[in-house]
Enzyme design. Structure first.
Site, PDB file in Angstrom:
ATOM      1  CG  ASN A   9      28.585  57.056  59.444  1.00 28.46           C
ATOM      2  OD1 ASN A   9      28.650  56.562  60.571  1.00 28.46           O
ATOM      3  ND2 ASN A   9      28.121  58.280  59.227  1.00 28.46           N
ATOM      4  CD1 TRP A  10      28.558  50.267  59.569  1.00 27.78           C
ATOM      5  CD2 TRP A  10      28.878  49.140  61.479  1.00 27.78           C
ATOM      6  NE1 TRP A  10      29.159  49.071  59.251  1.00 27.78           N
ATOM      7  CE2 TRP A  10      29.372  48.365  60.408  1.00 27.78           C
ATOM      8  CE3 TRP A  10      28.980  48.635  62.777  1.00 27.78           C
ATOM      9  CZ2 TRP A  10      29.944  47.101  60.603  1.00 27.78           C
ATOM     10  CZ3 TRP A  10      29.560  47.395  62.974  1.00 27.78           C
ATOM     11  CH2 TRP A  10      30.028  46.632  61.890  1.00 27.78           C
ATOM     12  CE  LYS A  11      24.521  57.936  58.650  1.00 28.46           C
ATOM     13  NZ  LYS A  11      23.539  58.698  57.899  1.00 28.46           N
ATOM     14  CG  HIS A  94      27.711  62.616  59.304  1.00 28.22           C
ATOM     15  ND1 HIS A  94      26.353  62.791  59.427  1.00 28.22           N
ATOM     16  CD2 HIS A  94      27.888  61.692  58.331  1.00 28.22           C
ATOM     17  CE1 HIS A  94      25.738  61.995  58.566  1.00 28.22           C
ATOM     18  NE2 HIS A  94      26.646  61.319  57.891  1.00 28.22           N
ATOM     19  CD  GLU A  96      23.125  61.320  60.301  1.00 33.68           C
ATOM     20  OE1 GLU A  96      23.851  60.568  60.971  1.00 33.68           O
ATOM     21  OE2 GLU A  96      22.621  60.984  59.215  1.00 33.68           O
ATOM     22  CD  GLU A 166      28.008  61.733  54.038  1.00 31.64           C
ATOM     23  OE1 GLU A 166      27.897  60.534  53.758  1.00 31.64           O
ATOM     24  OE2 GLU A 166      27.838  62.169  55.187  1.00 31.64           O
ATOM     25  N   GLY A 172      19.901  59.114  53.733  1.00 29.44           N
ATOM     26  CA  GLY A 172      18.851  58.300  54.343  1.00 29.44           C
ATOM     27  C   GLY A 172      17.490  58.499  53.704  1.00 29.44           C
ATOM     28  CB  SER A 212      20.552  57.370  48.954  1.00 31.39           C
ATOM     29  OG  SER A 212      19.721  57.874  49.992  1.00 31.39           O
ATOM     30  N   GLY A 233      25.949  54.952  54.348  1.00 33.07           N
ATOM     31  CA  GLY A 233      25.233  54.791  55.614  1.00 33.07           C
ATOM     32  C   GLY A 233      24.446  53.492  55.610  1.00 33.07           C
ATOM     33  N   GLY A 234      23.144  53.594  55.337  1.00 33.32           N
ATOM     34  CA  GLY A 234      22.235  52.454  55.432  1.00 33.32           C
ATOM     35  C   GLY A 234      22.744  51.176  54.779  1.00 33.32           C
TER      36      GLY A 234
HETATM   37  P1  13P Z   1      22.844  56.869  53.692  1.00 36.51           P
HETATM   38  O1  13P Z   1      23.775  56.066  52.826  1.00 36.51           O
HETATM   39  O2  13P Z   1      22.006  56.044  54.603  1.00 36.51           O
HETATM   40  O3  13P Z   1      22.060  57.863  52.879  1.00 36.51           O
HETATM   41  O4  13P Z   1      23.784  57.748  54.669  1.00 36.51           O
HETATM   42  C1  13P Z   1      24.820  58.473  54.147  1.00 36.51           C
HETATM   43  C2  13P Z   1      25.646  58.984  55.260  1.00 36.51           C
HETATM   44  O5  13P Z   1      25.219  59.833  56.019  1.00 36.51           O
HETATM   45  C3  13P Z   1      26.999  58.410  55.430  1.00 36.51           C
HETATM   46  O6  13P Z   1      27.751  59.156  56.330  1.00 36.51           O
END
Ligand code: 13P
Length: 250
Positions: A9-11, A94, A96, A166, A172, A212, A233-234
């Protein structure tokens, strides 16, 4: 036997130039290593070109989708629009979207229903915040989220869903749920699915862990019996890290 999924997920990251290079890099890698399913969710403006780059070796997902069919909803993207550019997966709910954009359990239920009716596979996200875990309420919170998200999903629909657990405190932050903490929740989620549908259906549904995930912890997490891969994510923004995580899922 459930095939593992590694999803990135590149956000809200990457310019098109950067995105193109990363997609090409991942595509080359996936062509040679196809034992787990790879999904990438880039920013919406890149979905169409990203689908072209991946052909069908890896899959492209949207990061969100509208609960409405079509009409005057400025800035929203419908399931029909996604389908028309061959995007067949969407992340829904998600954390967020929930915390920053006010998405409620009820809205998420509507989005999941709309996605399934349009033939789009929802990656349904759930997870507790830190206070909820500290007070021991994590399973209650996650089951409430899932019961609402699946309110209109029947047995047939359930065959086409992916769940992503999650924990919000691990997103993050560099803080990961331990493999045991994650397994405990994944097992509880599978039990909930078995109760709502059947054990056989629950046994087919992939439940991803997110929060993470990195090359150093992916293998331990993915080796748990109810963890069927990751929503990353990251670490999905870096080709070498993402490829190492794909390799852990293969
Ligand atoms: P991180 O891997 O950066 O913690 O993010 C997880 C995430 O929100 C994937 O949707």
């Amino acid at each position: 036997m459930r095939k593992k999924i590694v999803a990135g997920n590149w956000k809200m990251n990457k310019t098109w130039e950067e995105a193109k290079n990363l997609l090409l890099n991942i595509n080359n890698y996936v062509s040679a290593h196809e034992t787990c399913e790879v999904i990438v969710a880039p920013p919406a403006p890149f979905l169409d070109k990203a689908t072209d780059i991946f052909q069908s070796k890896a899959k492209i997902a949207a990061q969100n989708v509208s609960e409405y069919e079509d009409g005057a909803y400025t800035g929203e993207i419908s399931t029909g629009i996604l389908k028309s550019i061959n995007v067949e997966i969407a992340i829904i709910g998600h954390s967020e979207r929930r915390s920053l954009f006010g998405e409620t359990n009820e809205m998420i239920g509507k989005k999941v229903d709309r996605a399934l009716n349009e033939g789009i596979t929802p990656i349904i996200c759930c997870g507790e915040v830190l206070e909820e875990r500290k007070s021991g309420n994590q399973q209650k919170v996650v089951s409430e989220q899932l019961i609402a998200a699946l309110a209109k999903v029947d047995t047939d629909g359930a065959k086409n869903i992916i769940i992503a657990y999650e924990p919000v405190w691990a997103i993050g932050t560099g803080e990961t749920a331990s493999p045991e903490q994650a397994q405990e929740m994944h097992k509880a989620i599978r039990d909930l699915l078995a109760e709502k549908y059947t054990q056989a259906i629950a046994d087919e549904i992939r439940i991803l862990y997110g929060g993470s995930v990195k090359p150093s912890n992916a293998e331990d997490l993915f080796s748990q019996p109810d963890i069927d891969g990751g929503l990353v994510g990251g670490a999905s923004l870096n080709a070498e890290d993402f490829k190492a995580i794909i390799s852990a899922g293969s």
